[in-house]
Scaffold this motif. Structure first.
Motif, short mmCIF file in Angstrom:
data_model
loop_
_atom_site.label_atom_id
_atom_site.label_comp_id
_atom_site.label_asym_id
_atom_site.label_seq_id
_atom_site.Cartn_x
_atom_site.Cartn_y
_atom_site.Cartn_z
N PHE A 24 0.83 -1.20 0.00
CA PHE A 24 0.00 0.00 0.00
C PHE A 24 0.87 1.26 0.00
CE2 PHE A 24 -2.17 3.42 2.26
CZ PHE A 24 -3.32 3.54 1.51
N ASN A 25 1.89 1.27 0.86
CA ASN A 25 2.78 2.43 0.92
C ASN A 25 3.53 2.64 -0.40
OD1 ASN A 25 2.06 2.89 3.59
ND2 ASN A 25 3.76 1.66 4.39
N LYS A 26 3.83 1.54 -1.08
CA LYS A 26 4.61 1.63 -2.31
C LYS A 26 3.75 2.01 -3.51
CE LYS A 26 7.57 -1.25 -5.25
NZ LYS A 26 8.15 -2.61 -5.46
N LEU A 27 2.50 1.55 -3.57
CA LEU A 27 1.70 1.67 -4.78
C LEU A 27 0.57 2.69 -4.70
CD1 LEU A 27 1.29 -2.14 -5.56
CD2 LEU A 27 2.97 -0.58 -6.54
N LYS A 28 0.36 3.32 -3.55
CA LYS A 28 -0.86 4.12 -3.39
C LYS A 28 -0.92 5.32 -4.33
CE LYS A 28 1.15 6.63 0.55
NZ LYS A 28 0.98 6.93 1.99
N ASN A 29 0.20 5.77 -4.88
CA ASN A 29 0.18 6.93 -5.78
C ASN A 29 0.33 6.54 -7.25
OD1 ASN A 29 -0.03 8.80 -3.66
ND2 ASN A 29 2.18 8.70 -3.30
N LYS A 30 0.11 5.27 -7.58
CA LYS A 30 0.39 4.82 -8.94
C LYS A 30 -0.85 4.42 -9.73
CE LYS A 30 5.15 3.57 -8.28
NZ LYS A 30 6.22 2.61 -8.56
N VAL A 253 -1.40 13.62 -25.44
CA VAL A 253 -1.45 13.69 -23.98
C VAL A 253 -0.40 12.73 -23.43
CG1 VAL A 253 -2.87 13.35 -21.93
CG2 VAL A 253 -3.92 14.19 -24.03
N GLU A 254 0.38 13.20 -22.47
CA GLU A 254 1.42 12.37 -21.86
C GLU A 254 0.89 11.80 -20.55
OE1 GLU A 254 4.77 14.92 -21.46
OE2 GLU A 254 5.26 14.90 -23.60
N ILE A 255 1.01 10.47 -20.39
CA ILE A 255 0.50 9.80 -19.20
C ILE A 255 1.58 8.88 -18.65
CG2 ILE A 255 -1.88 9.91 -20.02
CD1 ILE A 255 -1.67 6.96 -20.76
N ARG A 256 1.32 8.35 -17.45
CA ARG A 256 2.25 7.42 -16.83
C ARG A 256 2.02 6.03 -17.40
NH1 ARG A 256 4.82 6.69 -11.71
NH2 ARG A 256 3.99 8.67 -10.99
N GLY A 257 3.10 5.38 -17.82
CA GLY A 257 3.02 4.04 -18.37
C GLY A 257 3.64 3.01 -17.44
N LYS A 258 3.95 1.86 -17.98
CA LYS A 258 4.53 0.78 -17.20
C LYS A 258 5.90 1.18 -16.67
CE LYS A 258 5.23 -4.24 -17.56
NZ LYS A 258 5.16 -5.40 -18.48
N ARG A 259 6.18 0.78 -15.44
CA ARG A 259 7.45 1.09 -14.77
C ARG A 259 7.68 2.61 -14.65
NH1 ARG A 259 10.38 -3.43 -14.00
NH2 ARG A 259 9.87 -5.25 -15.28
N ARG A 261 7.37 4.98 -16.75
CA ARG A 261 7.84 5.74 -17.91
C ARG A 261 6.70 6.56 -18.52
NH1 ARG A 261 7.97 0.41 -20.41
NH2 ARG A 261 10.21 0.33 -20.11
N MET A 262 7.06 7.66 -19.17
CA MET A 262 6.08 8.50 -19.83
C MET A 262 5.71 7.88 -21.18
SD MET A 262 5.43 10.76 -22.45
CE MET A 262 7.06 11.21 -23.02
N VAL A 263 4.42 7.76 -21.45
CA VAL A 263 3.96 7.28 -22.74
C VAL A 263 2.92 8.25 -23.29
CG1 VAL A 263 4.44 4.84 -22.34
CG2 VAL A 263 2.26 5.78 -21.63
N PRO A 264 2.91 8.49 -24.60
CA PRO A 264 1.95 9.43 -25.18
C PRO A 264 0.67 8.75 -25.60
CG PRO A 264 3.56 8.80 -26.83
CD PRO A 264 3.93 8.05 -25.58
N VAL A 265 -0.41 9.50 -25.62
CA VAL A 265 -1.69 9.06 -26.16
C VAL A 265 -2.11 10.09 -27.20
CG1 VAL A 265 -4.12 8.62 -25.67
CG2 VAL A 265 -2.38 7.87 -24.06
N PHE A 354 6.92 4.57 -28.55
CA PHE A 354 5.52 5.00 -28.51
C PHE A 354 4.66 3.95 -27.82
CE2 PHE A 354 1.26 4.84 -30.39
CZ PHE A 354 0.81 6.10 -30.05
N LEU A 355 4.91 2.66 -28.10
CA LEU A 355 4.13 1.60 -27.49
C LEU A 355 4.50 1.36 -26.03
CD1 LEU A 355 4.12 -1.02 -30.40
CD2 LEU A 355 2.23 0.41 -29.65
N GLY A 356 5.60 1.99 -25.58
CA GLY A 356 6.02 1.78 -24.20
C GLY A 356 6.78 0.49 -23.99
N HIS A 357 7.41 -0.01 -25.08
CA HIS A 357 8.20 -1.24 -24.99
C HIS A 357 9.67 -0.91 -24.78
CE1 HIS A 357 5.08 -3.53 -27.65
NE2 HIS A 357 4.74 -3.52 -26.38
N ASP A 358 10.34 -1.75 -24.05
CA ASP A 358 11.79 -1.73 -24.07
C ASP A 358 12.23 -2.27 -25.43
OD1 ASP A 358 14.49 -3.26 -23.68
OD2 ASP A 358 14.41 -1.87 -22.01
#
Length: 524
Positions: A24-30, A253-259, A261-265, A354-358
Protein backbone atom coordinates in the motif's frame (compact mmCIF):
# COMPACT_ATOMS: atom_id res chain seq x y z
CA UNK A 1 -12.20 -8.75 0.71
CA UNK A 2 -15.04 -11.21 0.69
CA UNK A 3 -15.47 -12.61 4.17
CA UNK A 4 -14.44 -16.25 3.96
CA UNK A 5 -11.83 -18.55 5.45
CA UNK A 6 -9.09 -16.94 3.35
CA UNK A 7 -9.87 -13.41 4.55
CA UNK A 8 -10.03 -14.76 8.11
CA UNK A 9 -6.47 -16.13 7.75
CA UNK A 10 -5.28 -12.82 6.27
CA UNK A 11 -6.78 -10.73 9.08
CA UNK A 12 -5.22 -12.91 11.77
CA UNK A 13 -1.71 -13.20 10.33
CA UNK A 14 0.60 -10.29 11.12
CA UNK A 15 3.07 -11.10 8.35
CA UNK A 16 0.39 -10.99 5.64
CA UNK A 17 -0.86 -7.68 6.99
CA UNK A 18 2.68 -6.33 6.92
CA UNK A 19 2.93 -7.35 3.24
CA UNK A 20 -0.30 -5.47 2.51
CA UNK A 21 0.94 -2.39 4.37
CA UNK A 22 4.23 -2.45 2.47
CA UNK A 23 2.50 -2.70 -0.91
CA UNK A 24 0.00 0.00 0.00
CA UNK A 25 2.78 2.43 0.92
CA UNK A 26 4.61 1.63 -2.31
CA UNK A 27 1.70 1.67 -4.78
CA UNK A 28 -0.86 4.12 -3.39
CA UNK A 29 0.18 6.93 -5.78
CA UNK A 30 0.39 4.82 -8.94
CA UNK A 31 -3.20 4.39 -10.05
CA UNK A 32 -6.67 3.31 -9.15
CA UNK A 33 -6.26 -0.48 -9.27
CA UNK A 34 -3.56 -0.90 -6.65
CA UNK A 35 -6.13 -2.05 -4.09
CA UNK A 36 -7.17 -4.96 -6.33
CA UNK A 37 -3.54 -5.96 -6.80
CA UNK A 38 -2.79 -5.81 -3.08
CA UNK A 39 -5.91 -7.82 -2.25
CA UNK A 40 -4.92 -10.45 -4.81
CA UNK A 41 -1.41 -10.85 -3.37
CA UNK A 42 -2.62 -11.07 0.22
CA UNK A 43 -5.25 -13.70 -0.66
CA UNK A 44 -2.65 -15.77 -2.54
CA UNK A 45 -0.55 -16.00 0.60
CA UNK A 46 -3.67 -16.65 2.69
CA UNK A 47 -4.66 -19.63 0.51
CA UNK A 48 -1.14 -21.00 0.85
CA UNK A 49 -1.38 -20.76 4.66
CA UNK A 50 -4.70 -22.66 4.59
CA UNK A 51 -3.06 -25.43 2.55
CA UNK A 52 -0.07 -25.48 4.90
CA UNK A 53 -2.36 -25.92 7.89
CA UNK A 54 -3.81 -29.04 6.25
CA UNK A 55 -0.65 -30.76 4.97
CA UNK A 56 2.12 -29.46 7.28
CA UNK A 57 2.60 -28.51 10.95
CA UNK A 58 2.89 -24.80 9.95
CA UNK A 59 0.11 -22.50 11.16
CA UNK A 60 1.41 -18.94 10.65
CA UNK A 61 3.57 -17.29 7.97
CA UNK A 62 6.18 -16.44 10.59
CA UNK A 63 6.84 -20.17 11.04
CA UNK A 64 7.66 -20.46 7.32
CA UNK A 65 10.94 -18.63 7.90
CA UNK A 66 12.38 -21.03 10.44
CA UNK A 67 15.13 -22.71 8.36
CA UNK A 68 14.25 -26.28 9.42
CA UNK A 69 10.71 -25.76 8.07
CA UNK A 70 11.84 -25.02 4.50
CA UNK A 71 10.73 -28.43 3.17
CA UNK A 72 7.29 -27.88 4.73
CA UNK A 73 7.11 -24.58 2.85
CA UNK A 74 7.94 -26.40 -0.39
CA UNK A 75 5.17 -28.93 0.27
CA UNK A 76 2.61 -26.19 0.93
CA UNK A 77 3.50 -24.25 -2.24
CA UNK A 78 3.38 -27.39 -4.39
CA UNK A 79 0.01 -28.36 -2.98
CA UNK A 80 -1.41 -24.87 -3.50
CA UNK A 81 -0.19 -24.78 -7.12
CA UNK A 82 -1.47 -28.26 -7.98
CA UNK A 83 1.87 -30.05 -8.37
CA UNK A 84 1.90 -33.49 -10.06
CA UNK A 85 5.01 -35.43 -8.90
CA UNK A 86 4.72 -38.01 -11.67
CA UNK A 87 5.04 -35.48 -14.52
CA UNK A 88 6.81 -32.72 -12.56
CA UNK A 89 4.19 -30.22 -13.76
CA UNK A 90 1.89 -27.70 -12.05
CA UNK A 91 -1.78 -27.08 -12.58
CA UNK A 92 -1.18 -23.36 -11.81
CA UNK A 93 2.56 -22.78 -12.41
CA UNK A 94 2.25 -18.99 -12.23
CA UNK A 95 0.93 -19.25 -8.66
CA UNK A 96 4.01 -21.20 -7.58
CA UNK A 97 6.26 -18.48 -8.99
CA UNK A 98 4.21 -15.67 -7.44
CA UNK A 99 4.27 -17.32 -4.01
CA UNK A 100 8.04 -17.54 -4.21
CA UNK A 101 8.32 -13.80 -4.79
CA UNK A 102 5.83 -13.03 -2.02
CA UNK A 103 7.61 -15.24 0.51
CA UNK A 104 10.92 -13.64 -0.24
CA UNK A 105 9.47 -10.16 0.13
CA UNK A 106 7.70 -11.05 3.40
CA UNK A 107 10.95 -12.49 4.80
CA UNK A 108 12.70 -9.21 4.05
CA UNK A 109 9.91 -7.26 5.79
CA UNK A 110 10.00 -9.60 8.79
CA UNK A 111 13.78 -9.26 9.06
CA UNK A 112 13.74 -5.45 8.93
CA UNK A 113 10.94 -5.21 11.52
CA UNK A 114 12.70 -7.70 13.81
CA UNK A 115 15.93 -5.71 13.58
CA UNK A 116 14.09 -2.47 14.44
CA UNK A 117 12.54 -4.07 17.55
CA UNK A 118 15.69 -5.93 18.64
CA UNK A 119 14.41 -9.45 17.89
CA UNK A 120 17.72 -10.89 16.73
CA UNK A 121 16.50 -14.51 16.56
CA UNK A 122 13.62 -13.73 14.18
CA UNK A 123 15.86 -11.48 12.09
CA UNK A 124 18.49 -14.23 11.80
CA UNK A 125 15.85 -16.84 10.88
CA UNK A 126 14.50 -14.62 8.09
CA UNK A 127 17.99 -13.95 6.78
CA UNK A 128 18.83 -17.65 6.74
CA UNK A 129 15.53 -18.44 5.03
CA UNK A 130 16.38 -16.09 2.15
CA UNK A 131 19.76 -17.71 1.76
CA UNK A 132 18.15 -21.15 1.53
CA UNK A 133 15.45 -19.76 -0.79
CA UNK A 134 18.03 -18.30 -3.17
CA UNK A 135 19.98 -21.54 -3.43
CA UNK A 136 17.23 -24.19 -3.45
CA UNK A 137 13.97 -22.60 -4.67
CA UNK A 138 14.84 -23.11 -8.32
CA UNK A 139 15.57 -26.78 -7.70
CA UNK A 140 12.28 -27.48 -5.91
CA UNK A 141 9.81 -25.03 -7.51
CA UNK A 142 10.93 -22.62 -10.25
CA UNK A 143 12.41 -25.12 -12.68
CA UNK A 144 9.28 -27.27 -12.93
CA UNK A 145 6.93 -24.26 -12.95
CA UNK A 146 8.81 -22.49 -15.75
CA UNK A 147 8.96 -25.67 -17.82
CA UNK A 148 5.20 -26.12 -17.40
CA UNK A 149 4.61 -22.55 -18.58
CA UNK A 150 6.86 -22.99 -21.62
CA UNK A 151 5.44 -26.34 -22.67
CA UNK A 152 1.87 -25.02 -22.39
CA UNK A 153 2.69 -22.57 -25.21
CA UNK A 154 3.94 -25.25 -27.59
CA UNK A 155 1.69 -25.87 -30.62
CA UNK A 156 -0.62 -23.10 -29.48
CA UNK A 157 -1.91 -21.04 -32.42
CA UNK A 158 -0.95 -17.38 -32.30
CA UNK A 159 -4.21 -15.44 -32.40
CA UNK A 160 -3.88 -11.94 -33.84
CA UNK A 161 -6.73 -9.54 -34.67
CA UNK A 162 -8.21 -9.71 -38.16
CA UNK A 163 -8.32 -6.50 -40.17
CA UNK A 164 -12.04 -6.76 -40.92
CA UNK A 165 -12.82 -7.27 -37.23
CA UNK A 166 -10.78 -4.20 -36.28
CA UNK A 167 -12.61 -2.13 -38.90
CA UNK A 168 -15.99 -3.36 -37.65
CA UNK A 169 -15.06 -2.54 -34.05
CA UNK A 170 -13.86 0.98 -34.87
CA UNK A 171 -16.90 1.73 -37.05
CA UNK A 172 -19.28 0.53 -34.36
CA UNK A 173 -17.57 2.46 -31.55
CA UNK A 174 -17.40 5.69 -33.56
CA UNK A 175 -21.13 5.48 -34.21
CA UNK A 176 -21.77 4.80 -30.53
CA UNK A 177 -19.59 7.73 -29.55
CA UNK A 178 -21.53 10.06 -31.85
CA UNK A 179 -24.87 8.89 -30.40
CA UNK A 180 -23.66 9.00 -26.79
CA UNK A 181 -22.19 12.49 -27.19
CA UNK A 182 -25.46 13.81 -28.62
CA UNK A 183 -27.46 12.19 -25.80
CA UNK A 184 -25.19 13.67 -23.13
CA UNK A 185 -25.52 17.15 -24.58
CA UNK A 186 -29.31 16.82 -24.55
CA UNK A 187 -29.57 15.17 -21.14
CA UNK A 188 -26.50 15.32 -18.83
CA UNK A 189 -27.27 12.29 -16.64
CA UNK A 190 -24.83 9.81 -15.02
CA UNK A 191 -26.06 7.09 -17.41
CA UNK A 192 -25.33 9.15 -20.54
CA UNK A 193 -22.02 10.27 -19.05
CA UNK A 194 -21.04 6.64 -18.43
CA UNK A 195 -21.94 5.61 -22.00
CA UNK A 196 -19.77 8.34 -23.55
CA UNK A 197 -16.88 7.77 -21.11
CA UNK A 198 -16.78 4.03 -21.82
CA UNK A 199 -16.84 4.27 -25.62
CA UNK A 200 -14.30 7.11 -25.69
CA UNK A 201 -11.98 5.15 -23.41
CA UNK A 202 -12.25 2.07 -25.64
CA UNK A 203 -11.61 4.17 -28.77
CA UNK A 204 -8.48 5.74 -27.25
CA UNK A 205 -7.15 2.28 -26.33
CA UNK A 206 -7.69 0.75 -29.78
CA UNK A 207 -6.46 3.79 -31.73
CA UNK A 208 -3.21 4.07 -29.76
CA UNK A 209 -2.75 0.31 -29.22
CA UNK A 210 -2.12 1.31 -25.63
CA UNK A 211 -2.33 -0.86 -22.51
CA UNK A 212 -5.89 -0.65 -21.23
CA UNK A 213 -4.86 0.21 -17.67
CA UNK A 214 -2.63 3.09 -18.79
CA UNK A 215 -5.42 4.94 -20.62
CA UNK A 216 -7.92 4.13 -17.85
CA UNK A 217 -5.67 5.88 -15.32
CA UNK A 218 -5.27 9.04 -17.42
CA UNK A 219 -5.54 12.01 -15.06
CA UNK A 220 -7.89 14.90 -15.72
CA UNK A 221 -5.00 17.31 -15.17
CA UNK A 222 -2.95 15.48 -17.84
CA UNK A 223 -5.71 15.99 -20.40
CA UNK A 224 -6.26 19.62 -19.51
CA UNK A 225 -2.54 20.42 -19.56
CA UNK A 226 -1.90 18.83 -22.98
CA UNK A 227 0.24 20.84 -25.36
CA UNK A 228 -2.04 23.14 -27.37
CA UNK A 229 0.69 25.38 -28.81
CA UNK A 230 1.07 25.96 -32.53
CA UNK A 231 3.74 23.99 -34.37
CA UNK A 232 7.09 25.80 -34.21
CA UNK A 233 8.19 27.27 -37.55
CA UNK A 234 11.71 25.81 -37.36
CA UNK A 235 10.31 22.34 -36.62
CA UNK A 236 7.70 22.65 -39.36
CA UNK A 237 10.43 23.15 -41.97
CA UNK A 238 11.71 19.63 -41.23
CA UNK A 239 8.29 18.07 -41.87
CA UNK A 240 6.43 17.31 -45.08
CA UNK A 241 3.13 19.13 -45.76
CA UNK A 242 1.24 15.95 -44.92
CA UNK A 243 3.09 15.57 -41.60
CA UNK A 244 2.38 19.21 -40.71
CA UNK A 245 -1.30 18.59 -41.38
CA UNK A 246 -1.22 15.54 -39.09
CA UNK A 247 0.32 17.61 -36.30
CA UNK A 248 -2.50 20.13 -36.60
CA UNK A 249 -5.16 17.42 -36.61
CA UNK A 250 -4.17 15.30 -33.59
CA UNK A 251 -3.70 16.12 -29.91
CA UNK A 252 -1.10 14.46 -27.69
CA UNK A 253 -1.45 13.69 -23.98
CA UNK A 254 1.42 12.37 -21.86
CA UNK A 255 0.50 9.80 -19.20
CA UNK A 256 2.25 7.42 -16.83
CA UNK A 257 3.02 4.04 -18.37
CA UNK A 258 4.53 0.78 -17.20
CA UNK A 259 7.45 1.09 -14.77
CA UNK A 260 6.71 4.80 -14.40
CA UNK A 261 7.84 5.74 -17.91
CA UNK A 262 6.08 8.50 -19.83
CA UNK A 263 3.96 7.28 -22.74
CA UNK A 264 1.95 9.43 -25.18
CA UNK A 265 -1.69 9.06 -26.16
CA UNK A 266 -2.72 10.54 -29.52
CA UNK A 267 -6.30 11.77 -29.76
CA UNK A 268 -8.40 12.37 -32.87
CA UNK A 269 -10.55 15.54 -32.97
CA UNK A 270 -13.69 13.52 -32.22
CA UNK A 271 -12.04 12.05 -29.10
CA UNK A 272 -10.90 15.48 -27.93
CA UNK A 273 -14.42 16.87 -28.33
CA UNK A 274 -15.93 13.99 -26.38
CA UNK A 275 -13.35 14.25 -23.57
CA UNK A 276 -13.83 18.01 -23.29
CA UNK A 277 -17.56 17.41 -22.91
CA UNK A 278 -16.92 14.79 -20.21
CA UNK A 279 -14.64 17.18 -18.34
CA UNK A 280 -17.20 19.98 -18.59
CA UNK A 281 -20.17 17.93 -17.28
CA UNK A 282 -18.41 15.94 -14.55
CA UNK A 283 -20.02 17.70 -11.61
CA UNK A 284 -23.53 17.73 -13.09
CA UNK A 285 -23.21 13.97 -13.69
CA UNK A 286 -22.30 13.20 -10.05
CA UNK A 287 -18.56 12.64 -10.55
CA UNK A 288 -16.88 13.70 -7.26
CA UNK A 289 -14.46 16.59 -7.41
CA UNK A 290 -11.94 14.36 -5.60
CA UNK A 291 -11.93 11.91 -8.51
CA UNK A 292 -8.65 12.62 -10.31
CA UNK A 293 -9.22 10.44 -13.37
CA UNK A 294 -10.28 11.61 -16.81
CA UNK A 295 -12.65 8.65 -17.15
CA UNK A 296 -13.85 8.77 -13.54
CA UNK A 297 -16.98 6.97 -12.40
CA UNK A 298 -20.01 8.87 -11.09
CA UNK A 299 -20.29 8.71 -7.30
CA UNK A 300 -16.91 6.97 -6.96
CA UNK A 301 -13.21 7.84 -6.76
CA UNK A 302 -12.12 5.26 -9.31
CA UNK A 303 -12.08 5.13 -13.11
CA UNK A 304 -13.73 2.84 -15.63
CA UNK A 305 -11.75 -0.27 -16.56
CA UNK A 306 -10.55 -0.05 -20.15
CA UNK A 307 -10.41 -3.81 -20.63
CA UNK A 308 -14.05 -4.26 -19.60
CA UNK A 309 -15.19 -1.40 -21.84
CA UNK A 310 -13.32 -2.78 -24.84
CA UNK A 311 -14.67 -6.28 -24.21
CA UNK A 312 -18.21 -4.94 -24.17
CA UNK A 313 -17.94 -3.42 -27.64
CA UNK A 314 -16.07 -6.36 -29.17
CA UNK A 315 -19.08 -8.52 -28.36
CA UNK A 316 -21.58 -6.01 -29.75
CA UNK A 317 -19.84 -5.00 -32.97
CA UNK A 318 -20.41 -8.28 -34.81
CA UNK A 319 -16.77 -9.31 -35.16
CA UNK A 320 -16.13 -12.93 -36.17
CA UNK A 321 -13.29 -13.34 -33.67
CA UNK A 322 -14.01 -11.01 -30.71
CA UNK A 323 -11.60 -12.97 -28.49
CA UNK A 324 -8.71 -11.57 -30.57
CA UNK A 325 -9.73 -7.94 -30.01
CA UNK A 326 -8.03 -7.30 -26.67
CA UNK A 327 -5.63 -4.47 -25.91
CA UNK A 328 -2.73 -6.90 -25.52
CA UNK A 329 -3.38 -8.64 -28.86
CA UNK A 330 -3.91 -5.31 -30.63
CA UNK A 331 -0.52 -4.14 -29.33
CA UNK A 332 1.15 -7.33 -30.47
CA UNK A 333 -0.57 -7.02 -33.83
CA UNK A 334 0.84 -3.56 -34.62
CA UNK A 335 4.31 -4.46 -33.33
CA UNK A 336 4.38 -7.67 -35.36
CA UNK A 337 2.90 -6.38 -38.61
CA UNK A 338 5.13 -3.28 -38.53
CA UNK A 339 7.89 -5.53 -39.88
CA UNK A 340 6.04 -5.60 -43.19
CA UNK A 341 6.77 -1.85 -43.46
CA UNK A 342 10.54 -2.53 -43.47
CA UNK A 343 11.17 0.19 -40.90
CA UNK A 344 14.65 1.59 -40.38
CA UNK A 345 16.28 0.94 -37.02
CA UNK A 346 15.56 4.43 -35.70
CA UNK A 347 11.93 4.18 -36.87
CA UNK A 348 11.56 0.83 -35.12
CA UNK A 349 12.95 2.45 -31.97
CA UNK A 350 10.36 5.23 -32.24
CA UNK A 351 7.53 2.71 -32.57
CA UNK A 352 8.76 0.74 -29.56
CA UNK A 353 9.06 3.95 -27.55
CA UNK A 354 5.52 5.00 -28.51
CA UNK A 355 4.13 1.60 -27.49
CA UNK A 356 6.02 1.78 -24.20
CA UNK A 357 8.20 -1.24 -24.99
CA UNK A 358 11.79 -1.73 -24.07
CA UNK A 359 13.49 -1.93 -27.48
CA UNK A 360 15.27 -5.17 -26.56
CA UNK A 361 11.98 -6.83 -25.60
CA UNK A 362 10.36 -5.38 -28.72
CA UNK A 363 13.00 -6.95 -30.97
CA UNK A 364 13.00 -10.27 -29.13
CA UNK A 365 9.27 -10.99 -28.87
CA UNK A 366 7.37 -8.85 -31.37
CA UNK A 367 8.35 -10.63 -34.55
CA UNK A 368 6.43 -12.34 -37.31
CA UNK A 369 5.00 -15.63 -36.00
CA UNK A 370 7.89 -18.03 -35.40
CA UNK A 371 6.06 -20.97 -36.97
CA UNK A 372 5.41 -19.01 -40.18
CA UNK A 373 9.04 -17.94 -40.41
CA UNK A 374 10.25 -21.51 -40.01
CA UNK A 375 7.86 -22.78 -42.68
CA UNK A 376 8.78 -20.01 -45.09
CA UNK A 377 12.54 -19.74 -44.61
CA UNK A 378 14.04 -22.68 -42.77
CA UNK A 379 12.36 -25.02 -45.27
CA UNK A 380 14.63 -23.49 -47.94
CA UNK A 381 17.72 -24.51 -46.01
CA UNK A 382 16.40 -28.03 -45.42
CA UNK A 383 15.50 -28.48 -49.11
CA UNK A 384 18.96 -27.30 -50.16
CA UNK A 385 20.57 -29.71 -47.70
CA UNK A 386 18.39 -32.56 -48.95
CA UNK A 387 19.31 -31.87 -52.57
CA UNK A 388 22.99 -31.26 -51.86
CA UNK A 389 22.98 -27.80 -53.40
CA UNK A 390 23.89 -25.66 -50.36
CA UNK A 391 27.27 -24.66 -51.79
CA UNK A 392 25.60 -23.22 -54.88
CA UNK A 393 23.88 -20.57 -52.74
CA UNK A 394 27.14 -19.15 -51.37
CA UNK A 395 26.87 -15.46 -50.51
CA UNK A 396 23.07 -15.37 -50.72
CA UNK A 397 20.59 -14.39 -48.03
CA UNK A 398 17.51 -16.42 -47.14
CA UNK A 399 15.39 -13.86 -49.00
CA UNK A 400 17.45 -14.43 -52.19
CA UNK A 401 17.19 -18.22 -52.21
CA UNK A 402 14.34 -19.59 -54.32
CA UNK A 403 13.70 -23.33 -54.28
CA UNK A 404 10.45 -24.76 -55.59
CA UNK A 405 9.50 -27.81 -53.50
CA UNK A 406 7.69 -29.29 -56.52
CA UNK A 407 10.83 -29.31 -58.68
CA UNK A 408 12.51 -32.68 -59.02
CA UNK A 409 16.29 -32.89 -58.98
CA UNK A 410 17.81 -35.94 -60.73
CA UNK A 411 20.44 -38.13 -59.19
CA UNK A 412 23.82 -37.64 -60.88
CA UNK A 413 24.84 -40.56 -63.15
CA UNK A 414 28.42 -41.58 -63.81
CA UNK A 415 29.76 -40.31 -67.07
CA UNK A 416 26.92 -37.86 -67.54
CA UNK A 417 27.93 -34.24 -67.77
CA UNK A 418 26.34 -31.93 -65.24
CA UNK A 419 27.70 -28.82 -66.92
CA UNK A 420 24.78 -26.47 -67.49
CA UNK A 421 26.64 -24.73 -70.29
CA UNK A 422 25.02 -27.08 -72.79
CA UNK A 423 21.92 -24.97 -72.61
CA UNK A 424 23.74 -21.64 -72.64
CA UNK A 425 23.05 -19.14 -75.37
CA UNK A 426 25.28 -18.52 -78.40
CA UNK A 427 27.88 -15.78 -78.69
CA UNK A 428 25.63 -13.71 -80.94
CA UNK A 429 22.92 -13.89 -78.28
CA UNK A 430 25.47 -12.75 -75.69
CA UNK A 431 26.25 -9.68 -77.76
CA UNK A 432 22.53 -8.97 -77.99
CA UNK A 433 22.27 -9.09 -74.20
CA UNK A 434 25.24 -6.75 -73.80
CA UNK A 435 23.54 -4.24 -76.06
CA UNK A 436 20.21 -4.35 -74.21
CA UNK A 437 21.52 -4.26 -70.63
CA UNK A 438 23.52 -1.06 -70.48
CA UNK A 439 21.53 0.12 -67.45
CA UNK A 440 21.59 -3.15 -65.53
CA UNK A 441 21.89 -2.82 -61.75
CA UNK A 442 23.55 -5.28 -59.35
CA UNK A 443 21.06 -7.78 -58.00
CA UNK A 444 20.90 -11.04 -56.14
CA UNK A 445 23.24 -13.87 -56.99
CA UNK A 446 22.05 -16.43 -59.53
CA UNK A 447 20.50 -19.56 -58.17
CA UNK A 448 21.59 -22.95 -59.51
CA UNK A 449 19.97 -24.26 -62.69
CA UNK A 450 16.98 -26.54 -62.42
CA UNK A 451 17.10 -29.86 -64.22
CA UNK A 452 14.40 -32.35 -64.93
CA UNK A 453 14.89 -36.10 -64.73
CA UNK A 454 17.28 -37.48 -67.36
CA UNK A 455 14.56 -39.21 -69.34
CA UNK A 456 12.63 -35.93 -69.67
CA UNK A 457 15.47 -33.47 -70.34
CA UNK A 458 15.73 -31.89 -73.78
CA UNK A 459 19.22 -31.14 -75.12
CA UNK A 460 18.27 -29.31 -78.30
CA UNK A 461 19.36 -25.72 -78.87
CA UNK A 462 17.05 -22.79 -78.51
CA UNK A 463 15.72 -21.59 -81.85
CA UNK A 464 15.68 -17.90 -82.73
CA UNK A 465 11.87 -17.77 -82.54
CA UNK A 466 11.89 -19.30 -79.07
CA UNK A 467 14.55 -16.83 -77.94
CA UNK A 468 12.51 -13.88 -79.19
CA UNK A 469 9.40 -15.16 -77.42
CA UNK A 470 11.19 -15.50 -74.10
CA UNK A 471 12.88 -12.10 -74.47
CA UNK A 472 9.54 -10.51 -75.23
CA UNK A 473 8.14 -11.41 -71.82
CA UNK A 474 11.17 -12.02 -69.56
CA UNK A 475 13.81 -9.57 -70.78
CA UNK A 476 13.32 -7.44 -67.67
CA UNK A 477 14.53 -10.37 -65.53
CA UNK A 478 17.66 -10.77 -67.66
CA UNK A 479 18.43 -7.05 -67.48
CA UNK A 480 18.09 -6.97 -63.70
CA UNK A 481 19.93 -10.29 -63.12
CA UNK A 482 16.81 -11.74 -61.48
CA UNK A 483 15.75 -15.36 -61.94
CA UNK A 484 12.01 -15.50 -62.72
CA UNK A 485 9.61 -17.42 -60.54
CA UNK A 486 7.50 -20.34 -61.72
CA UNK A 487 4.43 -18.17 -62.23
CA UNK A 488 6.41 -15.82 -64.52
CA UNK A 489 7.62 -18.72 -66.66
CA UNK A 490 4.14 -20.22 -66.85
CA UNK A 491 2.73 -16.85 -67.92
CA UNK A 492 5.33 -16.68 -70.70
CA UNK A 493 4.32 -20.15 -71.93
CA UNK A 494 0.64 -19.20 -71.87
CA UNK A 495 1.29 -16.07 -73.95
CA UNK A 496 3.40 -17.96 -76.54
CA UNK A 497 1.65 -21.35 -76.84
CA UNK A 498 2.75 -22.06 -80.43
CA UNK A 499 6.38 -20.93 -80.33
CA UNK A 500 7.16 -22.50 -76.94
CA UNK A 501 5.01 -25.61 -77.21
CA UNK A 502 8.08 -27.87 -76.95
CA UNK A 503 9.37 -26.13 -73.81
CA UNK A 504 8.49 -26.53 -70.12
CA UNK A 505 8.53 -23.82 -67.51
CA UNK A 506 11.81 -25.20 -66.13
CA UNK A 507 13.34 -24.90 -69.64
CA UNK A 508 12.35 -21.25 -69.72
CA UNK A 509 13.69 -20.62 -66.23
CA UNK A 510 16.98 -22.37 -67.00
CA UNK A 511 17.36 -20.41 -70.22
CA UNK A 512 16.96 -17.06 -68.41
CA UNK A 513 19.29 -18.24 -65.65
CA UNK A 514 21.98 -19.23 -68.17
CA UNK A 515 21.68 -15.91 -69.96
CA UNK A 516 22.22 -14.14 -66.62
CA UNK A 517 25.22 -16.35 -65.83
CA UNK A 518 26.77 -15.72 -69.25
CA UNK A 519 26.25 -11.97 -68.92
CA UNK A 520 27.91 -11.94 -65.52
CA UNK A 521 30.89 -13.81 -66.93
CA UNK A 522 31.21 -11.19 -69.65
CA UNK A 523 31.12 -8.40 -67.06
CA UNK A 524 33.86 -10.00 -64.96
Amino acid sequence: MNYDEVSNVVQNDKCILQLGQYMFNKLKNKGNNYDDYIRQKMREVGRMVLVAQDVTPLKKVKEFFIPKNFLHVISAVKKAAGYDPETNTYQTPSLALKLGHSLKKISSIVESDAMMFGDDITAEYAKRYRAIHDSRWEEYISSGALNTLKEAKWNMPQVLPFTNDVKLLNFYMENQQHVSERMLRISPTPENYAALAKVTLALAITFNRRRAGEVSRMLLTAFRSRNKSVLHDDVAICLTPFERKMCECFARVEIRGKRGRMVPVLLKPSMVAAMELLAELRESCSVPSDNLFMFGRPEALSAYRGGECLQKYTKLCGAKHPEALTSTKLRKHIATMSQVLNLEENESDQLADFLGHDIRIHRQYYRLPQGTLQLARMSKVLLAMERGTVSQYKGMTLDDIEIDPEEKIPQSNEGESSDPSEDECTSSEMEHIMDTSTSSAPARAATPPIQEPAEKRSRRKWQSGEVRSVEKHLMKFIRTFTVPAKRDCMLCLQNEPETLKERTWTDVKNYVRNRITALKRQNT
